[in-house]
Design an enzyme around this catalytic site. Structure first.
Site, PDB file in Angstrom:
ATOM      1  CB  ALA A 213      -0.909  -0.002   1.215  1.00  0.00           C
ATOM      2  N   PRO A 214       1.233   1.760  -1.162  1.00  0.00           N
ATOM      3  CG  PRO A 214       1.082   2.580  -3.338  1.00  0.00           C
ATOM      4  CD  PRO A 214       0.446   1.609  -2.379  1.00  0.00           C
ATOM      5  CB  CYS A 215       2.430   5.114   2.803  1.00  0.00           C
ATOM      6  SG  CYS A 215       3.594   3.933   3.496  1.00  0.00           S
ATOM      7  CG  HIS A 216       6.799   4.245  -1.524  1.00  0.00           C
ATOM      8  ND1 HIS A 216       6.071   3.080  -1.327  1.00  0.00           N
ATOM      9  CD2 HIS A 216       7.095   4.283  -2.844  1.00  0.00           C
ATOM     10  CE1 HIS A 216       5.951   2.440  -2.478  1.00  0.00           C
ATOM     11  NE2 HIS A 216       6.562   3.158  -3.411  1.00  0.00           N
TER      12      HIS A 216
END
Length: 171
Positions: free
Chosen positions: A128-131
Site C-alpha cells: 500500500a504505497p505510502c511512499h
C-alpha cells in the site's frame, strides 16, 4: 488473533512480513516503532503461503519486474484509516500524490493532517504505497522506513517528485 511472520532482506533493509491467516497484515521496517502498527502475538513461519507469495512479489518489485501487487490484504485500523489505505492502493506505480489530494479523494478535503497520520500508521508499507505520498511542495515527508528508504523506493519506480508544480501546503 494469531499472526505469523517471516523476514526478508531488501534494498531498503530487512523487512518483517506478517500474516493473519491467508492475508498479509503488515510489512514492518527493520527499526520500526513497535507501537506504529498494533498486532497480536506472532510466530515465525517461513512456510505460510501468503508470506511466500509476498516475499516473491516484493523480490520482483525490487528487481524492477513487478509494478502491482496481487496479495490478499488484512488492513486493521479505524474506518478512516482504511479509507486512506485503500486510496493508497490507487496511486499508480511511478506516480505520487499529495496528502491533500488523498484527503480530497476520500471525500474529506479538510482532513489533510489526519490523512498524514493515517499514512504514518499504514501497516502495509510498499504494497500500500505510502511512499508515493509527498508534500504539496514536492518535498519528501515522514516515512516509517526513513526518508532514505522513501527516496530509494521512489527512484526505483522512476518517480520525478521534486517540485512537480506543487506549492504551498505543509503536507
Amino acid at each position: 488473533m494469531s499472526y505469523t511472520f517471516t523476514t526478508m532482506a531488501s534494498p531498503v533493509g530487512e523487512l518483517k512480513l506478517v500474516a493473519n491467516g491467508s492475508r498479509l497484515a503488515a510489512i514492518l521496517w527493520e527499526n520500526d516503532n513497535p507501537n506504529r502498527v498494533r498486532l497480536g502475538a506472532m510466530t515465525e513461519s517461513a512456510e505460510a503461503p501468503i508470506l511466500l507469495l509476498a516475499v516473491a512479489q516484493l523480490e520482483e518489485y525490487f528487481a524492477g519486474s513487478r509494478r502491482r501487487f496481487e496479495l490478499d490484504l488484512d488492513f486493521t485500523g479505524t474506518e478512516f484509516q482504511k479509507r486512506v489505505w485503500q486510496a493508497l492502493l490507487t496511486i499508480p506505480f511511478g506516480e505520487t500524490r499529495s496528502y491533500s489530494e488523498i484527503a480530497r479523494q476520500i471525500g474529506s478535503p479538510s482532513a489533510v493532517r489526519a490523512v498524514g497520520a493515517a499514512n504514518g500508521k499504514n501497516p502495509l508499507s510498499i504494497v500500500a504505497p505510502c511512499h508515493r505520498v509527498i508534500g504539496m511542495s514536492g518535498k519528501l515527508t515522514g516515512f516509517a522506513g526513513g526518508l532514505a528508504a522513501k527516496e530509494r523506493l521512489l527512484r526505483l519506480e522512476g518517480c520525478d517528485w521534486a517540485g512537480a508544480g506543487r506549492t504551498g501546503e505543509l503536507f
